[in-house]
Design a protein around this motif. Structure first.
Motif, PDB file in Angstrom:
ATOM      1  N   ASN A  74       0.744  -2.344 -10.908  1.00  0.00           N
ATOM      2  CA  ASN A  74       0.982  -1.157 -11.731  1.00  0.00           C
ATOM      3  C   ASN A  74       0.699  -1.431 -13.207  1.00  0.00           C
ATOM      4  N   ILE A 104       2.081   1.787  -3.606  1.00  0.00           N
ATOM      5  CA  ILE A 104       1.038   2.043  -4.614  1.00  0.00           C
ATOM      6  C   ILE A 104      -0.067   2.861  -3.956  1.00  0.00           C
ATOM      7  N   LYS A 105       0.027   4.155  -4.074  1.00  0.00           N
ATOM      8  CA  LYS A 105      -0.905   5.056  -3.380  1.00  0.00           C
ATOM      9  C   LYS A 105      -2.225   5.257  -4.121  1.00  0.00           C
ATOM     10  N   ASP A 106      -2.232   5.044  -5.435  1.00  0.00           N
ATOM     11  CA  ASP A 106      -3.419   5.394  -6.215  1.00  0.00           C
ATOM     12  C   ASP A 106      -4.334   4.206  -6.514  1.00  0.00           C
ATOM     13  N   VAL A 107      -4.256   3.182  -5.696  1.00  0.00           N
ATOM     14  CA  VAL A 107      -5.148   2.027  -5.809  1.00  0.00           C
ATOM     15  C   VAL A 107      -5.963   1.942  -4.520  1.00  0.00           C
ATOM     16  N   ASP A 108      -7.246   1.689  -4.668  1.00  0.00           N
ATOM     17  CA  ASP A 108      -8.132   1.561  -3.518  1.00  0.00           C
ATOM     18  C   ASP A 108      -8.150   0.090  -3.089  1.00  0.00           C
ATOM     19  N   LYS A 139       0.823  -1.207   0.000  1.00  0.00           N
ATOM     20  CA  LYS A 139       0.000   0.000   0.000  1.00  0.00           C
ATOM     21  C   LYS A 139       0.858   1.259   0.000  1.00  0.00           C
ATOM     22  N   LYS A 157      -3.170  -1.449 -13.773  1.00  0.00           N
ATOM     23  CA  LYS A 157      -3.903  -0.182 -13.648  1.00  0.00           C
ATOM     24  C   LYS A 157      -3.649   0.752 -14.819  1.00  0.00           C
TER      25      LYS A 157
END
Length: 88
Positions: free
Chosen positions: A84, A28-32, A25, A87
């Motif tokens: 990554n 990879i900050k831009d994944v919920d 986490k 996405k």
């Protein structure tokens, strides 16, 4: 992107699965990342096993872009790379 997460039951963990997940986490900050829920479609499913058996069931979850499985902390970089790629 919404990534459902499924942990194994932890009967024989050979590494700190929660810490490994936190590292993912943090990278990879831009994944919920959410707890995987039956009947709710996820873009991706991450199964975090504690040993090489990686026996956590996941067939009951819906996913649009497949399943990624890990069972060792050395898999963190590979998992991050794969997420990554998915996405983009």
């Amino acid at each position: 992107m919404k990534c459902g997460v499924r942990f194994c039951g932890g009967c024989n963990p050979q590494y700190d699965r929660g810490k490994a997940f936190e590292e993912i986490k943090n990278q990879i900050k831009d994944v919920d990342f959410v707890n995987a829920v039956e009947g709710v479609p996820h873009d991706l499913l991450l199964v975090i096993g504690g040993c090489s058996s990686c026996c956590a069931g996941y067939e009951q979850f819906e996913t649009k872009n497949g399943v990624l499985k890990m069972w060792n902390k050395t898999h963190i970089e590979r998992i991050c790379d794969e997420i990554n790629k998915k996405k983009d």
